[in-house]
Motif scaffolding. Structure first.
Motif, PDB file in Angstrom:
ATOM      1  N   ALA A  60       0.880  -1.151   0.000  1.00 13.07           N
ATOM      2  CA  ALA A  60       0.000   0.000   0.000  1.00 13.07           C
ATOM      3  C   ALA A  60       0.927   1.213   0.000  1.00 13.07           C
ATOM      4  CB  ALA A  60      -0.877  -0.024   1.250  1.00 13.07           C
ATOM      5  N   PRO A  61       0.664   2.251  -0.685  1.00 16.85           N
ATOM      6  CA  PRO A  61      -0.569   2.594  -1.367  1.00 16.85           C
ATOM      7  C   PRO A  61      -0.596   2.224  -2.858  1.00 16.85           C
ATOM      8  CG  PRO A  61       0.799   4.526  -1.276  1.00 16.85           C
ATOM      9  CD  PRO A  61       1.571   3.397  -0.614  1.00 16.85           C
ATOM     10  N   ASP A  62       0.407   1.476  -3.360  1.00 15.21           N
ATOM     11  CA  ASP A  62       0.378   1.072  -4.774  1.00 15.21           C
ATOM     12  C   ASP A  62      -0.862   0.244  -5.081  1.00 15.21           C
ATOM     13  OD1 ASP A  62       2.855   2.303  -5.027  1.00 15.21           O
ATOM     14  OD2 ASP A  62       3.960   0.434  -4.742  1.00 15.21           O
ATOM     15  N   TYR A  63      -1.282  -0.553  -4.113  1.00 24.40           N
ATOM     16  CA  TYR A  63      -2.500  -1.347  -4.208  1.00 24.40           C
ATOM     17  C   TYR A  63      -3.313  -1.091  -2.950  1.00 24.40           C
ATOM     18  CZ  TYR A  63      -0.231  -3.714  -8.046  1.00 24.40           C
ATOM     19  OH  TYR A  63       0.391  -3.981  -9.237  1.00 24.40           O
ATOM     20  N   VAL A  64      -4.628  -1.118  -3.078  1.00 22.57           N
ATOM     21  CA  VAL A  64      -5.497  -0.837  -1.939  1.00 22.57           C
ATOM     22  C   VAL A  64      -5.816  -2.149  -1.234  1.00 22.57           C
ATOM     23  CG1 VAL A  64      -7.713   0.107  -1.209  1.00 22.57           C
ATOM     24  CG2 VAL A  64      -6.477   1.159  -3.114  1.00 22.57           C
ATOM     25  N   PHE A  65      -5.275  -2.296  -0.025  1.00 15.68           N
ATOM     26  CA  PHE A  65      -5.571  -3.467   0.794  1.00 15.68           C
ATOM     27  C   PHE A  65      -5.246  -3.149   2.246  1.00 15.68           C
ATOM     28  CE2 PHE A  65      -1.134  -4.059  -0.399  1.00 15.68           C
ATOM     29  CZ  PHE A  65      -0.530  -4.439   0.796  1.00 15.68           C
ATOM     30  N   THR A  66      -5.812  -3.941   3.135  1.00 13.14           N
ATOM     31  CA  THR A  66      -5.540  -3.852   4.558  1.00 13.14           C
ATOM     32  C   THR A  66      -5.355  -5.263   5.078  1.00 13.14           C
ATOM     33  OG1 THR A  66      -6.910  -1.885   4.766  1.00 13.14           O
ATOM     34  CG2 THR A  66      -6.435  -3.081   6.786  1.00 13.14           C
ATOM     35  N   LEU A  67      -4.332  -5.464   5.880  1.00 10.04           N
ATOM     36  CA  LEU A  67      -4.096  -6.748   6.530  1.00 10.04           C
ATOM     37  C   LEU A  67      -4.532  -6.613   7.984  1.00 10.04           C
ATOM     38  CD1 LEU A  67      -0.530  -7.368   5.069  1.00 10.04           C
ATOM     39  CD2 LEU A  67      -2.674  -8.405   4.293  1.00 10.04           C
ATOM     40  N   THR A  68      -5.496  -7.417   8.415  1.00 17.47           N
ATOM     41  CA  THR A  68      -5.965  -7.314   9.796  1.00 17.47           C
ATOM     42  C   THR A  68      -4.904  -7.847  10.751  1.00 17.47           C
ATOM     43  OG1 THR A  68      -7.066  -9.445   9.662  1.00 17.47           O
ATOM     44  CG2 THR A  68      -8.399  -7.512   9.151  1.00 17.47           C
ATOM     45  N   ASN A  69      -4.772  -7.195  11.893  1.00 15.18           N
ATOM     46  CA  ASN A  69      -3.745  -7.575  12.863  1.00 15.18           C
ATOM     47  C   ASN A  69      -4.140  -8.796  13.696  1.00 15.18           C
ATOM     48  OD1 ASN A  69      -2.293  -5.372  11.984  1.00 15.18           O
ATOM     49  ND2 ASN A  69      -2.934  -4.061  13.658  1.00 15.18           N
ATOM     50  N   THR A  70      -5.433  -9.076  13.817  1.00 17.12           N
ATOM     51  CA  THR A  70      -5.885 -10.137  14.717  1.00 17.12           C
ATOM     52  C   THR A  70      -5.872 -11.520  14.089  1.00 17.12           C
ATOM     53  OG1 THR A  70      -8.154  -9.588  14.106  1.00 17.12           O
ATOM     54  CG2 THR A  70      -7.296  -8.617  16.152  1.00 17.12           C
TER      55      THR A  70
END
Length: 109
Positions: A60-70
């Motif tokens: 990110a920010p080249d690609y839109v994603f989020t990795l959840t921490n849990t």
């Protein structure tokens, strides 16, 4: 996977794609599915070649994603839906450590 950077995660998470094969692989059209329960699909529109035993960083920010921490997981597919790789589900990502593959399996480093 670099899941939980110190401070804000937004824009600071990333992953490496490793070509463990003997031939170059095009990243164009590869598809990432991220998440353990709620899956987000990310299509790579990158024309770079990943050389044998080489890496490509997806961030990110080249690609839109989020990795959840849990809890989370990831899979990599070809453009035609063939699975190339799957990452064992991770849980409770420690700050500033990556979820990495070793010959003995996945672990935080």
């Amino acid at each position: 996977l670099f899941i939980n950077p110190s401070g804000s995660d937004a824009g600071n998470e990333w992953m490496e794609l490793w070509n463990y094969g003997s031939e170059p692989v095009s990243a164009a059209g590869l598809v990432l599915e991220l998440g353990a329960t709620s899956v987000k699909t990310v299509q790579l529109n990158d024309a770079r070649m990943i050389e044998p035993n080489g890496f490509m960083v997806v961030r990110a920010p080249d690609y839109v994603f989020t990795l959840t921490n849990t809890v989370g997981a990831a899979q990599l597919f070809t453009a035609t839906g063939e699975i190339l790789s799957a990452i064992t589900e991770y849980k409770d990502a420690p700050e500033n450590q990556s979820w990495s593959w070793f010959e003995t399996g996945w672990e935080y480093t």
